[in-house]
Design a protein around this motif. Sequence first.
Motif, PDB file in Angstrom:
ATOM      1  N   TYR A   1       0.139   5.881   0.257  1.00  0.00           N
ATOM      2  CA  TYR A   1      -0.800   6.953   0.616  1.00  0.00           C
ATOM      3  C   TYR A   1      -0.313   8.265   0.015  1.00  0.00           C
ATOM      4  O   TYR A   1       0.892   8.534  -0.013  1.00  0.00           O
TER       5      TYR A   1
ATOM      6  N   LYS B   1      -3.868   1.016  -3.183  1.00  0.00           N
ATOM      7  CA  LYS B   1      -3.536  -0.394  -3.012  1.00  0.00           C
ATOM      8  C   LYS B   1      -2.861  -0.907  -4.281  1.00  0.00           C
ATOM      9  O   LYS B   1      -2.967  -0.291  -5.337  1.00  0.00           O
TER      10      LYS B   1
ATOM     11  N   ASP C   1       0.809  -1.219   0.000  1.00  0.00           N
ATOM     12  CA  ASP C   1       0.000   0.000   0.000  1.00  0.00           C
ATOM     13  C   ASP C   1       0.844   1.272   0.000  1.00  0.00           C
ATOM     14  O   ASP C   1       1.998   1.280   0.438  1.00  0.00           O
TER      15      ASP C   1
ATOM     16  N   TYR D   1      -5.045   5.271   8.627  1.00  0.00           N
ATOM     17  CA  TYR D   1      -4.640   4.494   7.463  1.00  0.00           C
ATOM     18  C   TYR D   1      -5.807   3.886   6.699  1.00  0.00           C
ATOM     19  O   TYR D   1      -5.602   3.129   5.761  1.00  0.00           O
ATOM     20  N   ASP D   2      -7.020   4.233   7.082  1.00  0.00           N
ATOM     21  CA  ASP D   2      -8.165   3.722   6.337  1.00  0.00           C
ATOM     22  C   ASP D   2      -9.353   4.641   6.593  1.00  0.00           C
ATOM     23  O   ASP D   2      -9.521   5.179   7.675  1.00  0.00           O
TER      24      ASP D   2
ATOM     25  N   HIS E   1      -5.786   6.527  -0.253  1.00  0.00           N
ATOM     26  CA  HIS E   1      -5.195   5.231   0.081  1.00  0.00           C
ATOM     27  C   HIS E   1      -5.084   4.418  -1.206  1.00  0.00           C
ATOM     28  O   HIS E   1      -6.093   4.052  -1.815  1.00  0.00           O
TER      29      HIS E   1
ATOM     30  N   GLY F   1      -7.926   6.046  12.966  1.00  0.00           N
ATOM     31  CA  GLY F   1      -8.168   5.530  11.628  1.00  0.00           C
ATOM     32  C   GLY F   1      -7.392   6.256  10.548  1.00  0.00           C
ATOM     33  O   GLY F   1      -7.916   6.493   9.454  1.00  0.00           O
TER      34      GLY F   1
ATOM     35  N   THR G   1     -13.402   6.096   4.603  1.00  0.00           N
ATOM     36  CA  THR G   1     -14.355   6.054   3.499  1.00  0.00           C
ATOM     37  C   THR G   1     -14.060   7.211   2.563  1.00  0.00           C
ATOM     38  O   THR G   1     -14.144   8.381   2.942  1.00  0.00           O
ATOM     39  N   SER G   2     -13.703   6.873   1.343  1.00  0.00           N
ATOM     40  CA  SER G   2     -13.289   7.894   0.377  1.00  0.00           C
ATOM     41  C   SER G   2     -14.483   8.602  -0.213  1.00  0.00           C
ATOM     42  O   SER G   2     -15.566   8.014  -0.404  1.00  0.00           O
TER      43      SER G   2
END
Length: 350
Positions: free
Chosen positions: A285, A313, A283, A343-344, A311, A341, A346-347
Amino acid sequence: MNPFSVSRGALRTALLASVLALTCAGLVAPPVEARADRVRLGSASDASRASWSGPAFTMNGDGGVVAASMGRAIDAIRGGSGSLDVVVLAGSAPSSGSATPECDTVMGLAGVNSCTTWTLTAASDGNNAQVNQDIHNAEFVYFAGGDQCRYAAWKGTDLQASVKSVVAKGGGSGGGSAGTHINSSVVYDACRGSITSSEALADPYDSYATFTTGMFSWPHYADTINDSHFVARDRMGRLMSFTARAVKDGLTAGGKAWGVGVNEGGGSLYLDAQGKATLYGADAYVVLADHQPERAVSGQSLTYRNFKIWHLKPGATFDFAQRPTCGYYLRSVTNGRADSGLYDGTSSAC
């Protein structure tokens, strides 16, 4: 005053005093004289052709060459035919194993004529004539992992211009870990030592938060600050701090700073000639600071509302030529404490 700086500074002073005392007593040998070492694998003669099809770049989360992204960069630069030459620049020799670990991987890839490792241990090595001849004749320069402060010390030397000439002729540049840092337009140089996320958020102007600008600015990759070993070493907080400070101090243009953090374990961001990045292996960022921080003052903790975070992937792309305005999630820092949170999230929809 930042308590982290005091404790680390006191520790460093004590250690230095101990080393000096032991050296004077004859118990510690003085450092050996710096020298430049060269090892070449493959053909003794350089490839030669009129033009190349790059540029292309690789930014890796740890020091090793990632075969998939490096192979793609090589193919892009040679236009799918012929072969090219690679130079690896290292600030120190590997502590164990092969003396040429990066070239060992590179020589296993298609389209490689030679790979030359230069180990340069002094800033003055940036003006070494043979080093610069090898770089000028190469089509890709890879900065090995290690200490990016050694690489930043080559600013203003012939080496800096030589690497730029490789990219200008349609070649490429890249690196891993420290080598990733040196390939961004604002370089966290770590010349006073490494800083953690908690330290950087507690004071964006901590004495360990040092930067070099004006080293390289690659096509489509302006206003960036790279970081490596990103999730494994929990570096989101420090990259937030770096980008906020870059905006505050005008280190980047247009009131925006873009942090790019790539994780270890095979993470590699490949950037093509059109500015499109493709992620390999692990991953990554992208962190955007696009306004002045609510508070970024020496000796005080950071407050910054709504960093925009993408983020990525493995297999994802990111267009640095036409940077997106959606697809991110938001996280803030208040009084030096980052939201949960990191590193994650809701985009936002695109």
